[in-house]
Design an enzyme around this catalytic site. Structure first.
Site, PDB file in Angstrom:
ATOM      1  CG  ASP A  23      -0.712   4.848  -0.889  1.00  0.00           C
ATOM      2  OD1 ASP A  23      -1.339   4.330  -1.825  1.00  0.00           O
ATOM      3  OD2 ASP A  23      -1.051   4.731   0.306  1.00  0.00           O
ATOM      4  CB  SER A  37      -4.794   1.915  -2.980  1.00  0.00           C
ATOM      5  OG  SER A  37      -5.313   1.617  -1.733  1.00  0.00           O
ATOM      6  CD  GLU A  48      -2.774   1.356   0.268  1.00  0.00           C
ATOM      7  OE1 GLU A  48      -3.675   0.512   0.208  1.00  0.00           O
ATOM      8  OE2 GLU A  48      -2.655   2.273  -0.561  1.00  0.00           O
TER       9      GLU A  48
END
Ligand SMILES: *C1O[C@H](CO)[C@@H](O)[C@H](O)[C@H]1NC(C)=O
Ligand SMILES: *[C@@H]1O[C@H](CO)[C@@H](O)[C@H](O)[C@H]1NC(C)=O
Ligand SMILES: *[C@@H]1O[C@H](CO)[C@@H](O)[C@H](O)[C@H]1NC(C)=O
Ligand SMILES: *[C@@H]1O[C@H](CO)[C@@H](O)[C@H](O)[C@H]1NC(C)=O
Ligand SMILES: *[C@@H]1O[C@H](CO)[C@@H](O)[C@H](O)[C@H]1NC(C)=O
Ligand SMILES: *[C@@H]1O[C@H](CO)[C@@H](O)[C@H](O)[C@H]1NC(C)=O
Ligand SMILES: *[C@@H]1O[C@H](CO)[C@@H](O)[C@H](O)[C@H]1NC(C)=O
Ligand SMILES: *[C@@H]1O[C@H](CO)[C@@H](O)[C@H](O)[C@H]1NC(C)=O
Ligand SMILES: *[C@@H]1O[C@H](CO)[C@@H](O)[C@H](O)[C@H]1NC(C)=O
Length: 646
Positions: free
Chosen positions: A297, A563, A293
């Site tokens: 990002d 995401s 994640e």
């Protein structure tokens, strides 16, 4: 197991030293009641009458009924005060509870036997707090407390199913705790936890392979923006990450293989640790893929905004512990006036610090002090139906206050279409029907909106992919993301979207949503989704969210999820802010009123849908839709638009 430690540490402090209260219990009226049976919790014995509870009463803030008026005044492009954001002091003063509110609650407490010497106020004077025994609290709220056991972890909470307040006190109280709160749910990241095979493409290859691996070159061509060309000191983008989804040291390899401009190998985001937030290195055990994640990002956002400043807000608590910080814990670190005295804002929803659990964070809760960035991008969500309404409303108003101060807040819309992602195992779940209670159920058929992208002061970001999938091209355009898992429908990935059961329709999106509902009415009844036409609908916008080039543990993967879409939007808003700052203007702040007033600044997405809950979900349609929102960005149009505003 940690749960037994928790029980011992949190609830072993019995006392009998308080006088029995003489309850002012005339005219008790129901204040809050849990909807349906709690999910994953089993009610056990009555709580011991002498057990001590940290009671907090959230005082009703002043002027919240004017929230929409205030924020539109500074963010509606037709307003003469557009861009005239408020100072933090003005925000605190305008919304501070009135003296009569604090006095009204304090008087009632004293009459009920909780002496004034026992009360304290939070920094912003918006919470009144004291310690009281279970028996005192039961009289105060005309209720009964029980122990609840968590089915998976064995952890305990003390809670009631409903509580009451005297009629003359209700108007001053948002909600009281601990009462019906149980979930304590960790924010869930919006990407598929299982990694596919590494990508055969390991560097920039121009625009020929964009639908196989989407690189910064592809994003720039598709949305028509150039490399970042400024780095005003006042302009920073922030990304929040929650334990145990730690930031990984893969940035130098990513920069080397996947950026067009040379970026020094020692370039890292400014690290802001909140309540024990940590970073990781290659010796950390990432067996569960929990660093993906963060890798996605930061790599996505940095390749868009560099040389602008990026900040990592790593929200604790420890890694591999049950209790992790929530969105409130992040907000506490930004705004001391939102904090409470003991850590956490809702005991048993938010964690308390110091955390008594093994491996937990042992410092005090951070209240204020974390820098505020112009843009915040969050790729995490919780389930609307699993959190008390009052808790969501209070937090939503806190996001609104950031907007008033010129901050743009973006949240991923979720990766499960009209379903939601379950706390344990990240499987999709839905809700039971309203007759049973709108509760989270792995076999439910009612659509399950997400929090906090249901909050009307958030910009919620859905996902697209190239039209034609692996055969797609930049010129061919986009469709709503569609990534079914042939082996297990509960791992399917579709753009999150739908209609809140909690928040009403904000004026800025009313005509767009009404257009969708009247022109393309979904054929589902009210027990499947909130079809009243009066509900907040999301997402607001979308961007590519499949096969984004991501380096993780020194291998390149194509990673998908809203995401990915959210830091793309966060990066683009940061470029827009940079362009405004270069012209002597301020940051944009709350985006939605301008975006909905200018649908021509978007690529309208009209293909695809967001199935879930045993249904086809909603369909992308011309104009706004609850799959891809207004569509994906056309940077030159957005830049011209925001530069035309004061
Ligand atoms: C960089 O500079 C120009 C102004 O010369 C601006 O209009 C342009 O859009 C800028 N930013 C990006 C991301 O292309
Ligand atoms: C409640 O009790 C705890 C310890 O048991 C103490 O640290 C805290 O200050 C007390 N809070 C109030 C408001 O009295
Ligand atoms: C980066 O590129 C080099 C070749 O230039 C390649 O050997 C290496 O595997 C790539 N790294 C990743 C993480 O893809
Ligand atoms: C990338 O594009 C080139 C040029 O069209 C093509 O030859 C190559 O096979 C593509 N690579 C992959 C992995 O699809
Ligand atoms: C790597 O992380 C571990 C904890 O996961 C820590 O003990 C170690 O000191 C770190 N190593 C470096 C070089 O930072
Ligand atoms: C969901 O349905 C499956 C299959 O009918 C059943 O085995 C399972 O127990 C159900 N789960 C819940 C939480 O009701
Ligand atoms: C891509 O093109 C190939 C060859 O025309 C075709 O067989 C395949 O089904 C296409 N894939 C998609 C997702 O459209
Ligand atoms: C649907 O939304 C409206 C507006 O917020 C609300 O009044 C209503 O209670 C919601 N319906 C359900 C079933 O949650
Ligand atoms: C990453 O892989 C490259 C080769 O592809 C290797 O040279 C480098 O040492 C690796 N880095 C780490 C940190 O493992």
């Amino acid at each position: 197991m940690r749960s037994s430690t928790f029980l011992a540490a949190a609830f072993a402090c019995f006392t009998t030293s308080f006088a029995a209260p003489t309850a002012d219990n005339h005219n008790f009226v129901l204040h809050e009641k849990r909807d349906g049976a709690p999910h994953q919790w089993t009610r056990r014995n009555r709580a011991h009458p002498d057990e001590l509870l940290p009671v907090r009463i959230g005082l009703v803030q002043s002027n919240l009924h004017k929230a929409e008026e205030y924020i539109l005044d500074v963010s509606d492009p037709r307003s003469s005060n557009f861009g005239k954001h408020w100072s933090a002091e003005k925000v605190a003063n305008v919304f501070a509870p009135a003296k009569k509110t604090a006095d009204g609650v304090a008087d009632w407490l004293v009459k009920s036997g909780i002496d004034a010497g026992r009360h304290t106020y939070s920094t912003g004077r918006n919470w009144i707090q004291f310690n009281a025994t279970v028996s005192e609290t039961e009289q105060l709220f005309n209720t009964e407390y029980h122990y609840y056991e968590h089915d998976l972890s064995g952890g305990y909470r003390i809670a009631c199913d409903e509580y009451h307040l005297p009629e003359h006190v209700r108007e001053h109280v948002d909600f009281a705790m601990p009462t019906i709160q149980l979930e304590g749910m960790r924010p869930i990241p919006n990407l598929l936890p299982k990694l596919a095979a590494p990508s055969p493409i390991t560097g920039l290859t121009g625009l020929a392979n964009c639908s196989v691996l989407t690189t910064i070159e592809c994003l720039r061509a598709l949305y028509q923006f150039g490399p970042g060309n400024g780095s005003a000191a006042s302009n920073a983008m922030g990304i929040g990450e929650w334990a145990d989804f730690l930031y990984l040291p893969d940035l130098p390899i990513f920069f080397k293989n996947f950026t067009t401009q040379p970026i020094p190998a020692d370039t890292v985001p400014e690290f802001i640790s909140i309540d024990g937030g940590q970073t990781a290195n290659y010796s950390y055990d990432f067996a569960e893929g929990s660093g993906v994640e963060s890798a996605l990002d930061f790599q996505t956002a940095y390749s868009i905004i560099y040389p602008q400043k990026l900040r990592l807000y790593q929200v604790g608590d420890g890694v591999n512990v049950d209790s992790v910080g929530t969105f409130n814990i992040f907000l506490d670190a930004l705004d001391a006036s939102y904090c409470t005295y003991l850590g956490g804002d809702a005991p048993y929803v938010d964690p308390a610090y110091p955390d008594p659990n093994e491996g937990g964070y042992t410092g005090p809760l951070q209240c204020g002090g974390a820098p505020v960035s112009n843009v915040f991008s969050f790729s995490y969500n919780q389930i609307e139906a699993a959190l008390p309404v009052s808790y969501q409303q209070r937090q939503c108003h806190e996001w609104m206050k950031l907007g008033l101060q010129g901050v743009s807040v973006l949240f991923a819309s979720g990766d499960s279409g009209v379903a939601n992602r379950y706390n344990a195992g990240y499987e999709n779940s839905c809700l039971t029907s309203p007759e049973v209670g709108p509760y989270v159920d792995i076999n439910g058929t009612r659509f399950s909106p997400s929090f906090p992208c249901n909050c009307p002061y958030i910009t919620s970001v859905g996902a697209t992919e190239f039209l034609g999938g692996v055969n797609g091209t930049i010129a061919g355009g986009e469709m709503a993301v569609s990534d079914p898992d042939p082996t297990n429908a509960k791992n399917d990935y579709y753009s999150g979207g739908g209609f809140s059961n909690v928040f009403p329709l904000p004026s800025y999106q009313a005509s767009a949503v009404t257009h969708f509902l009247t022109k393309y009415p979904p054929h589902y009844p009210s027990h499947i989704y909130n079809n009243s036409g009066a509900a907040r609908a999301y997402p607001d916008v979308s961007a590519l969210g499949l096969k984004l080039a991501t380096v993780y543990l020194n291998h390149t993967y194509g990673i998908g999820g809203t995401s990915a879409s959210t830091p793309i939007w966060g990066g683009i808003v940061t470029l827009l802010n940079e362009a405004r700052i270069a012209k002597g203007k301020g940051p944009i702040g709350f985006l939605n009123p301008t975006l909905y007033a200018h649908p021509e600044a978007f690529n309208d997405i009209t293909v695809g849908g967001n199935p879930g809950c045993g249904s086809e979900g909603f369909k992308a349609q011309p104009g706004w839709d609850p799959v891809t929102g207004l569509g994906t960005p056309i940077y030159p149009k957005l830049e011209a638009l925001f530069l035309s505003l004061p």
